[in-house]
Motif scaffolding. Structure first.
Motif, short mmCIF file in Angstrom:
data_model
loop_
_atom_site.label_atom_id
_atom_site.label_comp_id
_atom_site.label_asym_id
_atom_site.label_seq_id
_atom_site.Cartn_x
_atom_site.Cartn_y
_atom_site.Cartn_z
N UNK A 83 53.31 86.47 -8.34
CA UNK A 83 51.93 86.97 -8.29
C UNK A 83 50.94 85.86 -8.61
N UNK A 84 51.15 85.16 -9.73
CA UNK A 84 50.23 84.09 -10.11
C UNK A 84 50.30 82.90 -9.16
N UNK A 85 51.47 82.58 -8.65
CA UNK A 85 51.59 81.48 -7.70
C UNK A 85 50.84 81.80 -6.41
N UNK A 86 50.91 83.06 -5.98
CA UNK A 86 50.18 83.47 -4.78
C UNK A 86 48.68 83.41 -5.01
N UNK A 87 48.23 83.90 -6.17
CA UNK A 87 46.80 83.86 -6.47
C UNK A 87 46.30 82.43 -6.59
N UNK A 88 47.12 81.56 -7.17
CA UNK A 88 46.72 80.15 -7.27
C UNK A 88 46.67 79.50 -5.89
N UNK A 89 47.60 79.85 -5.02
CA UNK A 89 47.61 79.30 -3.66
C UNK A 89 46.39 79.75 -2.88
N UNK A 90 45.90 80.95 -3.18
CA UNK A 90 44.70 81.46 -2.52
C UNK A 90 43.42 80.99 -3.18
N UNK A 91 43.56 80.11 -4.20
CA UNK A 91 42.42 79.54 -4.93
C UNK A 91 41.55 80.61 -5.58
N UNK A 92 42.18 81.64 -6.12
CA UNK A 92 41.45 82.68 -6.83
C UNK A 92 40.96 82.11 -8.16
N UNK A 93 39.67 82.23 -8.47
CA UNK A 93 39.16 81.68 -9.74
C UNK A 93 39.86 82.32 -10.94
N UNK A 94 40.26 81.47 -11.88
CA UNK A 94 40.90 81.95 -13.10
C UNK A 94 42.40 82.01 -13.05
N UNK A 95 43.00 81.86 -11.88
CA UNK A 95 44.46 81.91 -11.77
C UNK A 95 45.06 80.64 -12.38
N UNK A 96 46.20 80.75 -13.04
CA UNK A 96 47.01 81.97 -13.26
C UNK A 96 46.43 82.85 -14.37
N UNK A 97 46.62 84.15 -14.19
CA UNK A 97 46.13 85.13 -15.15
C UNK A 97 47.23 85.49 -16.15
N UNK A 98 46.77 85.95 -17.32
CA UNK A 98 47.72 86.43 -18.34
C UNK A 98 48.06 87.88 -18.03
N UNK A 99 49.18 88.09 -17.37
CA UNK A 99 49.58 89.42 -16.93
C UNK A 99 50.72 90.00 -17.77
N UNK A 154 62.56 92.21 -13.88
CA UNK A 154 62.02 91.83 -12.58
C UNK A 154 60.51 91.69 -12.61
N UNK A 155 59.83 92.64 -13.29
CA UNK A 155 58.37 92.55 -13.42
C UNK A 155 57.97 91.35 -14.27
N UNK A 156 58.76 91.02 -15.28
CA UNK A 156 58.45 89.86 -16.11
C UNK A 156 58.51 88.58 -15.28
N UNK A 157 59.50 88.50 -14.38
CA UNK A 157 59.61 87.33 -13.50
C UNK A 157 58.43 87.28 -12.53
N UNK A 158 58.05 88.44 -11.98
CA UNK A 158 56.96 88.48 -10.99
C UNK A 158 55.61 88.15 -11.61
N UNK A 159 55.38 88.62 -12.85
CA UNK A 159 54.05 88.52 -13.45
C UNK A 159 53.89 87.31 -14.37
N UNK A 160 54.93 86.51 -14.51
CA UNK A 160 54.84 85.34 -15.38
C UNK A 160 53.86 84.31 -14.86
N UNK A 161 53.58 83.29 -15.69
CA UNK A 161 52.64 82.24 -15.29
C UNK A 161 53.11 81.52 -14.03
N UNK A 162 54.41 81.37 -13.88
CA UNK A 162 54.98 80.74 -12.69
C UNK A 162 55.61 81.77 -11.76
N UNK A 163 55.24 83.02 -11.92
CA UNK A 163 55.80 84.08 -11.10
C UNK A 163 55.14 84.15 -9.73
#
Length: 298
Positions: free
Chosen positions: A141-157, A130-139
């Motif tokens: 967490x990264x999709x939310x950070x990218x939608x919020x225009x966070x610099x550097x997203x997606x991150x390597x989590x 479940x954590x692997x799905x959430x933290x993946x490049x298309x997970x």
């Protein structure tokens, strides 16, 4: 007439064994003793003897020297570092969560604790995926950070130390919350109210009254998370990379891939000694906390 005190001499061992109650107690305890000997003592001593045997059966410390040098020593340090990071984060988040729950009414506190504990009954393998799905490049967490225009997203989590620590912290958090919640519910709130009535501020009350009362629980919870993380296998193996190899993963590789049982046994004994050292620290902290409670009660 002066009163004389008489002390009853202890019964000799032969007379004690002749007692029906003693024989019944031994009979009742025998299955438990056999169970412990077969499933705990025998495997531990077998592993210890295996770690001290050479290929020809002679005594050697070669496997311990190998375990404490080179790559194996680096793996041991990595295990200690990740376990310490996990314990620290579990302690921080567990303290905040347990402190918030302890202030709720009993009904809501029970519901909150149920939410904390229930995920623990789900398989650790399922939760890790479940954590692997959430933290993946298309997970998420990264999709939310990218939608919020966070610099550097997606991150390597994933497949680094950050991913391992996130996963192991989520696994250890229920233990920390359970321990701290019990300690915090036992704090007498009248002490905090008394300190407030004497003019102490919130920071002073927290630092001088509340924190010393829950300090033994904090130490016990942190050490417990650290001890459990030392031998954790599933999450570090799935969410870590080559540089995050922990001692449990190394033992698995030595047994399944290299067929090196002696070296794996030495690694297991070292891990066991570290666990025993942690348990002794927990016992020491608990005894210190108990003595402080007795002094404060008196």
């Amino acid at each position: 007439m002066a009163a004389t005190l008489t002390t009853k001499a202890p019964a000799p061992p032969r007379k004690l064994l002749a007692s029906r109650r003693t024989r019944a107690g031994i009979l009742y305890a025998l299955p438990v003793v056999v169970y412990l000997l077969v499933l705990f003592v025998y495997p531990i001593f077998t592993t210890l003897f295996l770690s001290l045997k050479n290929a020809n059966g002679s005594f050697t410390l070669h496997w311990y020297g190998e375990a404490l040098t080179g790559v194996n020593l680096s793996v041991l340090f990595t295990t200690l570092r990740i376990s310490a990071e996990t314990a620290l984060l579990s302690l921080v988040f567990g303290f905040l969560l347990a402190n918030a729950i302890s202030r709720l009414k009993p009904v809501w506190a029970a519901l909150a604790m149920l939410i904390v504990v229930v995920p623990h009954f789900i398989s650790a393998l399922v939760r890790t995926y479940g954590w692997i799905i959430l933290l993946g490049d298309k997970g998420l967490v990264n999709e939310t950070l990218a939608a919020l225009s966070v610099p550097g997203a997606p991150f390597q989590l994933l497949y680094n130390e950050l991913g391992v620590v996130i996963g192991t912290t989520s696994m250890m958090l229920p233990y920390t919350v359970l321990l701290l919640y019990g300690v915090m519910r036992g704090v007498d709130r009248r002490l905090l109210a008394a300190a407030s009535s004497m003019g102490a501020g919130r920071v002073t009350i927290f630092r001088r009254v509340y924190l010393p009362l829950v300090a033994p629980g904090l130490a016990s919870a942190g050490l417990l998370s650290f001890i459990l993380s030392l031998g954790y296998y599933i999450t570090p193996a799935l969410m870590g990379g080559p540089n995050q190899t922990m001692i449990a993963t190394l033992i698995n590789q030595q047994v399944t891939k290299e067929n090196q049982w002696n070296g794996a046994a030495a690694q297991g004994v070292i891990l066991l000694l570290l666990t025993f050292a942690g348990l002794l620290l927990v016992k020491l902290v608990s005894s210190i906390g108990a003595s402080r409670k007795k002094r404060s009660a008196s």
